[in-house]
Design a protein around this motif. Structure first.
Motif, PDB file in Angstrom:
ATOM      1  N   VAL A  98       0.864  -1.180   0.000  1.00 57.57           N
ATOM      2  CA  VAL A  98       0.000   0.000   0.000  1.00 57.57           C
ATOM      3  C   VAL A  98       0.899   1.228   0.000  1.00 57.57           C
ATOM      4  CG1 VAL A  98      -1.799   1.296   1.192  1.00 57.57           C
ATOM      5  CG2 VAL A  98      -1.790  -1.207   1.302  1.00 57.57           C
ATOM      6  N   ASP A  99       1.050   1.885  -1.142  1.00 57.72           N
ATOM      7  CA  ASP A  99       1.836   3.113  -1.263  1.00 57.72           C
ATOM      8  C   ASP A  99       3.254   2.940  -0.718  1.00 57.72           C
ATOM      9  OD1 ASP A  99       1.933   5.742  -2.183  1.00 57.72           O
ATOM     10  OD2 ASP A  99       1.524   6.579  -0.200  1.00 57.72           O
ATOM     11  N   ALA A 100       3.866   1.808  -1.041  1.00 58.70           N
ATOM     12  CA  ALA A 100       5.238   1.539  -0.577  1.00 58.70           C
ATOM     13  C   ALA A 100       6.003   0.817  -1.685  1.00 58.70           C
ATOM     14  CB  ALA A 100       5.212   0.703   0.704  1.00 58.70           C
ATOM     15  N   ALA A 101       5.914   1.372  -2.899  1.00 52.29           N
ATOM     16  CA  ALA A 101       6.451   0.691  -4.070  1.00 52.29           C
ATOM     17  C   ALA A 101       7.955   0.446  -3.976  1.00 52.29           C
ATOM     18  CB  ALA A 101       6.127   1.489  -5.328  1.00 52.29           C
ATOM     19  N   ASP A 102       8.724   1.427  -3.495  1.00 56.66           N
ATOM     20  CA  ASP A 102      10.185   1.271  -3.448  1.00 56.66           C
ATOM     21  C   ASP A 102      10.588   0.140  -2.514  1.00 56.66           C
ATOM     22  OD1 ASP A 102      10.436   3.326  -5.235  1.00 56.66           O
ATOM     23  OD2 ASP A 102      10.999   4.838  -3.743  1.00 56.66           O
ATOM     24  N   ARG A 103       9.995   0.121  -1.331  1.00 57.62           N
ATOM     25  CA  ARG A 103      10.313  -0.959  -0.390  1.00 57.62           C
ATOM     26  C   ARG A 103       9.877  -2.315  -0.946  1.00 57.62           C
ATOM     27  NH1 ARG A 103       8.768   0.955   5.784  1.00 57.62           N
ATOM     28  NH2 ARG A 103      10.705   2.107   6.230  1.00 57.62           N
ATOM     29  N   ALA A 104       8.709  -2.346  -1.581  1.00 58.67           N
ATOM     30  CA  ALA A 104       8.195  -3.596  -2.121  1.00 58.67           C
ATOM     31  C   ALA A 104       9.100  -4.127  -3.235  1.00 58.67           C
ATOM     32  CB  ALA A 104       6.775  -3.403  -2.641  1.00 58.67           C
ATOM     33  N   GLU A 105       9.540  -3.250  -4.122  1.00 57.62           N
ATOM     34  CA  GLU A 105      10.435  -3.659  -5.208  1.00 57.62           C
ATOM     35  C   GLU A 105      11.762  -4.166  -4.650  1.00 57.62           C
ATOM     36  OE1 GLU A 105       9.999  -3.979  -8.339  1.00 57.62           O
ATOM     37  OE2 GLU A 105       8.185  -2.833  -8.847  1.00 57.62           O
ATOM     38  N   SER A 106      12.267  -3.483  -3.630  1.00 58.12           N
ATOM     39  CA  SER A 106      13.525  -3.908  -3.020  1.00 58.12           C
ATOM     40  C   SER A 106      13.385  -5.288  -2.389  1.00 58.12           C
ATOM     41  CB  SER A 106      13.959  -2.880  -1.973  1.00 58.12           C
ATOM     42  OG  SER A 106      15.155  -3.282  -1.335  1.00 58.12           O
ATOM     43  N   LEU A 107      12.280  -5.512  -1.694  1.00 54.01           N
ATOM     44  CA  LEU A 107      12.046  -6.819  -1.075  1.00 54.01           C
ATOM     45  C   LEU A 107      11.914  -7.900  -2.152  1.00 54.01           C
ATOM     46  CD1 LEU A 107      11.437  -8.643   1.340  1.00 54.01           C
ATOM     47  CD2 LEU A 107       9.053  -7.868   1.225  1.00 54.01           C
TER      48      LEU A 107
END
Length: 322
Positions: free
Chosen positions: A264-273
């Motif tokens: 939810v509105d955390a694209a950078d962290r999600a892509e990194s994970l």
């Protein structure tokens, strides 16, 4: 109309609702899959798989919107960030009735309608009311899951339904794959889950007071805490470890596993994970990243990141989530 456990599974999480009409023999026609928008299925995957999606409603500042029709996930997130009052409501029985009618118009002989855990949403209740007046038999499945764990199972089951599987075969695919899936997630704050009634007020208060970042899991239809850490970085590292453990423990019947990072509105962290999981689990292949549905975002809040670990069997593969 009468509602009974389906004969194939004899499982109380699956109900078969006799049709109001008199359709041709279902075994001669394909099986249609219906889900609601909590499955977080990307539009392209839903269309490619032939899954019919019934949207839930989001209420912002006392004004009601239909998810994906007149409000986006980003608009919901913006409302949450400005602390506007945001709630969700399940679709009406009429919305499901329209979806079931669409399935009949497309030539289906029966319908499998898959929904989130009854402990997390009352959506299956609306589906049940609509099923009683549908012109086709409707098999209602309480998935005991939420998000892409439901969406991917439904997409794969839809393929089975289009390629000769009967309704009981399709139900078995959904039950088996949802039952084997894991959804592990982290929220920046438990306050959104508390306001939605998904956890108790005491747990949310203590986590905020102690600056705890909980790692949570959807387990057998309920949200349960599995780790308590102090920072978001540690929470995501712990999710990475848990996902690795779950992939190593998939059941013997699984021919593969798909991993989807939801956020939810955390694209950078999600892509990194996702990239770290790809490096750590090369046997899985690429890891998809998707936005969580707006109605799920309301309960998780901005910054939520989850990972769905979805084992699947042979013979009914579906397009990947990305």
């Amino acid at each position: 109309m009468p509602v009974t456990p389906t004969d194939a599974s004899d499982d109380p999480s699956v109900e078969t609702v006799a049709s109001a009409g008199d359709p041709p023999p279902a075994e001669q026609k394909p099986v249609a899959l219906v889900v609601d928008s909590t499955a977080s299925l990307p539009v392209e995957l839903a269309e490619e798989s032939g899954v019919i999606v019934v949207p839930l409603h989001v209420v912002v500042d006392d004004e009601q919107f239909v998810e994906g029709v007149d409000i986006t996930a980003q608009e919901v997130t913006d409302a949450l960030r400005r602390r506007a009052p945001v709630t969700t409501s399940r679709p009406s029985p009429d919305a499901f009735a329209r979806a079931y009618a669409t399935a009949a118009e497309r030539g289906a002989g029966s319908i499998v309608s898959v929904h989130p855990s009854a402990e997390l949403s009352g959506t299956i209740g609306s589906a049940r009311l609509a099923a009683g007046r549908a012109e086709l038999p409707v098999h209602l499945v309480d998935s005991r899951a939420v998000g892409m764990a439901v969406g991917l199972a439904a997409a794969r089951a839809a393929r089975a339904g289009r390629h000769g599987g009967n309704a009981h075969d399709v139900v078995d695919v959904v039950r088996r794959e949802c039952g084997a899936s894991s959804t592990i997630f982290y929220v920046d704050s438990l306050d959104h889950l508390r306001r939605g009634g998904r956890i108790g007020a005491g747990a949310a208060f203590l986590s905020a007071r102690l600056s705890i970042k909980p790692v949570l899991e959807v387990r057998n239809g309920a949200i349960v805490p599995i780790e308590k850490v102090r920072t978001a970085t540690k929470a995501l590292a712990r999710i990475e470890d848990i996902v690795t453990e779950r992939v190593a423990a998939v059941p013997a019947w699984a021919s593969g596993t798909e991993i989807v990072v939801e956020h939810v509105d955390a694209a950078d962290r999600a892509e990194s994970l996702a990239r770290r999981l790809e490096e750590r689990l090369p046997q899985v292949g690429s890891v998809s990243v998707v936005d969580l549905a707006a109605v799920v975002a309301v309960h998780g809040g901005p910054g939520t990141i989850g990972v769905a670990v979805c084992p699947h069997g042979p013979g009914h593969g579906a397009p990947r989530a990305h």
